[in-house]
Design an enzyme around this catalytic site. Structure first.
Site, PDB file in Angstrom:
ATOM      1  CE  LYS A 141      -3.671   1.608   3.117  1.00  0.00           C
ATOM      2  NZ  LYS A 141      -4.699   1.987   2.152  1.00  0.00           N
TER       3      LYS A 141
ATOM      4  N   GLY B  71       2.687   4.553   0.965  1.00  0.00           N
ATOM      5  CA  GLY B  71       3.130   5.214   2.188  1.00  0.00           C
ATOM      6  C   GLY B  71       3.531   4.312   3.344  1.00  0.00           C
ATOM      7  CB  VAL B  72       3.287   0.676   4.049  1.00  0.00           C
ATOM      8  CG1 VAL B  72       1.770   0.700   4.047  1.00  0.00           C
ATOM      9  CG2 VAL B  72       3.816   0.033   2.774  1.00  0.00           C
ATOM     10  N   GLY B  73       6.188   2.423   3.567  1.00  0.00           N
ATOM     11  CA  GLY B  73       7.646   2.340   3.755  1.00  0.00           C
ATOM     12  C   GLY B  73       8.325   1.437   2.734  1.00  0.00           C
ATOM     13  CE  LYS B  74       4.927   1.168  -2.372  1.00  0.00           C
ATOM     14  NZ  LYS B  74       4.054   1.950  -1.504  1.00  0.00           N
ATOM     15  CB  THR B  75      10.780   4.304  -0.986  1.00  0.00           C
ATOM     16  OG1 THR B  75       9.698   4.388  -1.908  1.00  0.00           O
ATOM     17  CG2 THR B  75      12.028   4.895  -1.614  1.00  0.00           C
ATOM     18  CB  SER B  76      12.140   3.341   4.104  1.00  0.00           C
ATOM     19  OG  SER B  76      11.529   4.601   3.959  1.00  0.00           O
TER      20      SER B  76
ATOM     21  CG  ASP C 230       5.530   5.033  -6.923  1.00  0.00           C
ATOM     22  OD1 ASP C 230       4.698   5.639  -7.639  1.00  0.00           O
ATOM     23  OD2 ASP C 230       5.439   4.931  -5.691  1.00  0.00           O
TER      24      ASP C 230
ATOM     25  CG  ASN D   3       8.210   0.192   8.109  1.00  0.00           C
ATOM     26  OD1 ASN D   3       9.048   0.146   9.007  1.00  0.00           O
ATOM     27  ND2 ASN D   3       8.194   1.184   7.214  1.00  0.00           N
TER      28      ASN D   3
HETATM   29  N1  LIG Z   1      10.184   2.456  10.283  1.00  0.00           N
HETATM   30  C1  LIG Z   1      10.000   3.732  10.061  1.00  0.00           C
HETATM   31  N2  LIG Z   1      10.087   4.631  11.071  1.00  0.00           N
HETATM   32  C2  LIG Z   1       9.902   5.930  10.854  1.00  0.00           C
HETATM   33  N3  LIG Z   1       9.623   6.470   9.661  1.00  0.00           N
HETATM   34  C3  LIG Z   1       9.510   5.631   8.604  1.00  0.00           C
HETATM   35  C4  LIG Z   1       9.698   4.227   8.750  1.00  0.00           C
HETATM   36  N4  LIG Z   1       9.535   3.666   7.524  1.00  0.00           N
HETATM   37  C5  LIG Z   1       9.263   4.660   6.670  1.00  0.00           C
HETATM   38  N5  LIG Z   1       9.237   5.843   7.300  1.00  0.00           N
HETATM   39  C6  LIG Z   1       8.952   7.163   6.740  1.00  0.00           C
HETATM   40  O1  LIG Z   1       7.656   7.134   6.161  1.00  0.00           O
HETATM   41  C7  LIG Z   1       7.619   7.925   4.989  1.00  0.00           C
HETATM   42  C8  LIG Z   1       7.130   7.083   3.825  1.00  0.00           C
HETATM   43  O2  LIG Z   1       8.088   6.070   3.597  1.00  0.00           O
HETATM   44  P1  LIG Z   1       8.410   5.525   2.150  1.00  0.00           P
HETATM   45  O3  LIG Z   1       8.602   6.642   1.181  1.00  0.00           O
HETATM   46  O4  LIG Z   1       9.496   4.538   2.311  1.00  0.00           O
HETATM   47  O5  LIG Z   1       7.019   4.812   1.847  1.00  0.00           O
HETATM   48  P2  LIG Z   1       6.444   4.250   0.451  1.00  0.00           P
HETATM   49  O6  LIG Z   1       5.577   3.101   0.810  1.00  0.00           O
HETATM   50  O7  LIG Z   1       7.548   4.010  -0.493  1.00  0.00           O
HETATM   51  O8  LIG Z   1       5.587   5.469  -0.019  1.00  0.00           O
HETATM   52  P3  LIG Z   1       4.926   5.718  -1.487  1.00  0.00           P
HETATM   53  O9  LIG Z   1       3.858   4.698  -1.642  1.00  0.00           O
HETATM   54  O10 LIG Z   1       4.404   7.095  -1.370  1.00  0.00           O
HETATM   55  O11 LIG Z   1       6.041   5.557  -2.480  1.00  0.00           O
HETATM   56  C9  LIG Z   1       9.017   8.479   4.794  1.00  0.00           C
HETATM   57  O12 LIG Z   1       9.062   9.764   5.325  1.00  0.00           O
HETATM   58  C10 LIG Z   1       9.902   7.540   5.604  1.00  0.00           C
HETATM   59  O13 LIG Z   1      11.065   8.187   6.112  1.00  0.00           O
END
Ligand SMILES: Nc1ncnc2c1ncn2[C@@H]1O[C@H](COP(=O)(O)OP(=O)(O)OP(=O)(O)O)[C@@H](O)[C@H]1O
Length: 392
Positions: free
Chosen positions: A76, A78-83, A105, A329
């Site tokens: 989904k 914003g869950v942290g996929k990129t991180s 993306d 996450n």
């Molecule tokens: N474990 C964590 N603790 C704190 N902050 C986190 C954690 N994982 C991710 N984040 C933060 O949450 C935000 C969204 O993370 P990220 O970009 O990795 O999500 P995403 O799933 O790739 O988002 P999108 O779908 O928009 O591409 C970022 O600001 C990131 O720093």
């Protein structure tokens, strides 16, 4: 209190990693099989936290072997996929695997995550590592645009004009019916992502990139991935039709050529389509090859995210895409203060974790819990830190 931008702290995270303290038994959470997790305080004090049972990622297994492996991280928005994807790529690189991290993306965040400009649609070296790590941000819209302009140059009006001049109205009508322009203007769901991934294949199949033994994909949110996996038959059918017409055109024009000595019209658009179709077949195969590919689902402990992950796993399974690991996450530590909000939130998260353990789709997956840290994960040191707590 939970996430506050503190860039100076991010720089210090590698330092923080060296100060991790062993978990205090007193902090244990009264659930059987508890695993300790680490929570980074804004003050850089690191405290032990616990949560419900979680497996380790078994990174050694992921890193073993020199044969190329593909890891696709999805879930989904914003869950942290990129991180998670970026931290995995950093860890692979540091383990001696020349690695490429790819984002398909449309809303790229690799550049933000690495805190450096990685845009441009080509392989860009990531700074700040001693090992080779390259990033590739593919813009699906740009890829589609390139595709469209090729079709307009010769496959579209060029062919039409030529056929008109030859008085072959019937074929022109057929060409019109195929609605190639329309196909590209209002693409069927999944086409954007298909073009983007087929463009990635172009890179990864090239001889000069043979050295890369790990390719990590930061995929677009769930919806795109699912559409990509079950690309509507419409796309195949459209391509099939266009290719058939190409053959007709080729025989018609060679007949004309033999009479009038005219040049054959160029077929860039249909050639590109044929290439796209061939690459899509390869991508489909690649997605399903358990030897070389793994799709890692990333989620957060909320009912909505868990439900979506369950559906995602169901669809991936149906499409025979190999999935073994589920990252949960942003898991909160047990509330050490009298913060009612935190206590409520954590209770909620524990319910979502329980839901995972009872979900028929998710219960069989290796469950990796990643703590919520209260600094933004940005830059290589922060990603290295995250990698060390997620990919154990
Ligand atoms: N474990 C964590 N603790 C704190 N902050 C986190 C954690 N994982 C991710 N984040 C933060 O949450 C935000 C969204 O993370 P990220 O970009 O990795 O999500 P995403 O799933 O790739 O988002 P999108 O779908 O928009 O591409 C970022 O600001 C990131 O720093």
């Amino acid at each position: 209190m939970l996430v506050s931008p503190a860039p100076h702290l991010v720089r210090s995270l590698s330092f923080a990693a060296s100060r991790l303290v062993p978990p205090s038994p007193a902090a244990s959470f009264a659930v059987s099989g508890v695993q300790p997790f680490l929570f980074v305080r804004r003050s850089l004090r690191v405290r032990a936290i616990t949560s419900t049972a979680g497996d380790v990622a078994e990174f050694e297994e992921m890193a073993s072997g020199t044969k190329r492996k593909y890891y696709m991280l999805g879930g989904k928005g914003g869950v942290g996929k990129t991180s998670c994807a970026a931290s995995l790529a950093v860890k692979f690189a540091n383990h001696g695997h020349p690695t490429i991290i790819v984002s398909t993306d449309p809303a790229h965040s690799l550049s933000d995550s690495f805190a450096q400009d990685l845009s441009g649609g080509t392989l860009v070296p990531v700074d700040g590592l001693d090992a080779p790590l390259f990033a590739l941000e593919i813009n699906p819209e740009k890829a589609r645009e390139e595709f469209r302009s090729a079709s307009q140059k010769s496959g579209g009006t060029g062919v039409k004009d030529f056929m008109d001049s030859m008085g072959l109205g019937m074929l022109v009508e057929q060409l019109g019916e195929l609605k190639l322009g329309e196909l590209l203007d209002t693409p069927p769901p999944g086409l954007d992502e298909a073009i983007a991934i087929s463009k990635v294949m172009q890179f990864v199949e090239a001889q000069e990139y043979n050295m890369f033994s790990r390719i990590v994909f930061d995929t677009a949110p769930t919806g795109h991935t699912l559409r990509l996996l079950s690309l509507p038959d419409f796309l195949d059918a459209s391509i099939g039709k266009i290719l058939k017409l190409k053959q007709k055109l080729a025989s018609a024009t060679s007949a004309i050529k033999s009479v009038f000595g005219q040049e054959e019209p160029k077929q860039d658009a249909s050639d590109k389509l044929e290439q796209l179709r061939e690459r899509m077949v390869k991508v489909r195969e690649l997605f399903r090859d358990a030897e070389s590919t793994e799709f890692v689902i990333v989620t957060i402990p909320t009912v909505m995210a868990v439900s979506e992950s369950s559906r995602l796993h169901y669809s991936l399974k149906k499409e025979n895409v190999p999935v073994k690991r589920l990252i949960v996450n942003q898991v909160l530590p047990p509330s050490a203060s009298d913060c009612k909000f935190c206590a409520m939130k954590r209770k909620d998260q524990m319910r979502a974790l329980e839901m995972i353990q009872n979900d028929a789709e998710l219960m069989g997956l290796k469950l990796i819990q990643a703590p919520l840290v209260d600094v933004e994960i940005r830059g290589v040191p922060a990603l290295r830190f995250m990698g060390d707590i997620v990919w154990k």
